[in-house]
Enzyme design. Sequence first.
Site, short mmCIF file in Angstrom:
data_model
loop_
_atom_site.label_atom_id
_atom_site.label_comp_id
_atom_site.label_asym_id
_atom_site.label_seq_id
_atom_site.Cartn_x
_atom_site.Cartn_y
_atom_site.Cartn_z
N ARG A 172 -78.60 -64.54 -3.07
CA ARG A 172 -78.05 -63.29 -2.55
C ARG A 172 -76.55 -63.41 -2.29
NH1 ARG A 172 -74.92 -61.08 1.30
NH2 ARG A 172 -75.80 -62.51 2.83
N CYS A 184 -67.78 -62.38 -0.03
CA CYS A 184 -68.08 -60.97 0.26
C CYS A 184 -67.19 -60.08 -0.58
CB CYS A 184 -67.86 -60.69 1.75
SG CYS A 184 -68.09 -58.95 2.20
#
Length: 316
Positions: A19, A244
């Site tokens: 993820r 991110c």
Amino acid sequence: MHDATPNPGRVHITEVGPRDGLQNETVLLSTLEKAELVRALVTAGVKEFELTSFVSPRAVPALADAAELVAKLKDIEGVHFSALVPNLRGAERALEAGVDSVVLFVSASESHNAKNVNCSVDQSLASFERVARLLEGSGVELRGAIATCFGCPFEGNVDVAAVGHIASRFAELGARYVSLGDTTGMATPPLVTERILHLRDVAPSLSPTLHFHNTRGIGLANVMQGLALGVDRYESSIGGLGGCPFAPGATGNIASEDLVYLLDEMGIETGIDLDGMIKAAHVATRLMGRPLPAQVSKAGPRLSLSDCSAVATAKG
């Protein structure tokens, strides 16, 4: 530095590579390739994964196959698969896919939350109540994750009270675990101490999970501080993959194989085989098509010896 307490004898590692490791990559792995990586990690002894995220495919194309990946791995027994979700719709999709736990996430800073999920912190927290009701009686566990816990790339320092406020809300919703995310590698050992001690005051029912990035090279130093405080849950990414997409400069997570090596050398049990993790890291390297930032998968364990006769002798 806070007075040290005994290190935990066993540490739980959640592998976030499928993820967090893949969400910011330009190389988009197929569902089959992701499943190959997960199975290599399972073979090494990994029992807990943050497998994917049920977010908008437009926002994070790398995770558009969330439901397909869960389905592809349904035959694996004894492994806990969690999925990150931002809202009720994401939770509904995760529940339908059949994950073991849903991880609700929110940022401790307003500006990052606005960039990450396009709403305020209070709006995110209010929406979580509907998710908690959805999960009641489903057998799917509710967990929490707080991004930018140790600093925000837009606002700078983040008040520890903001982190404590969100953690308290997660506790009220029935979560047992909350992950403290070091989204852009701004954590330091003193900040780790401050936040862990504050959470123990304001949300004592929660078990914290520490999620560090190695952006500034002290990810494992922060782990050491967490261990000294008795924290026994950590998140890491195979090969040091990660970042991110909504935070400038957010480079990779601490590497899972580097973390396992550190804990092995400290005599702390993980249930994970280091040689198996190195093999899984080589799978990740092959799939990504480039060298990854982890160290142990390149150098090998401390006692990986070389043939002396194969090395040239200095002259002169």
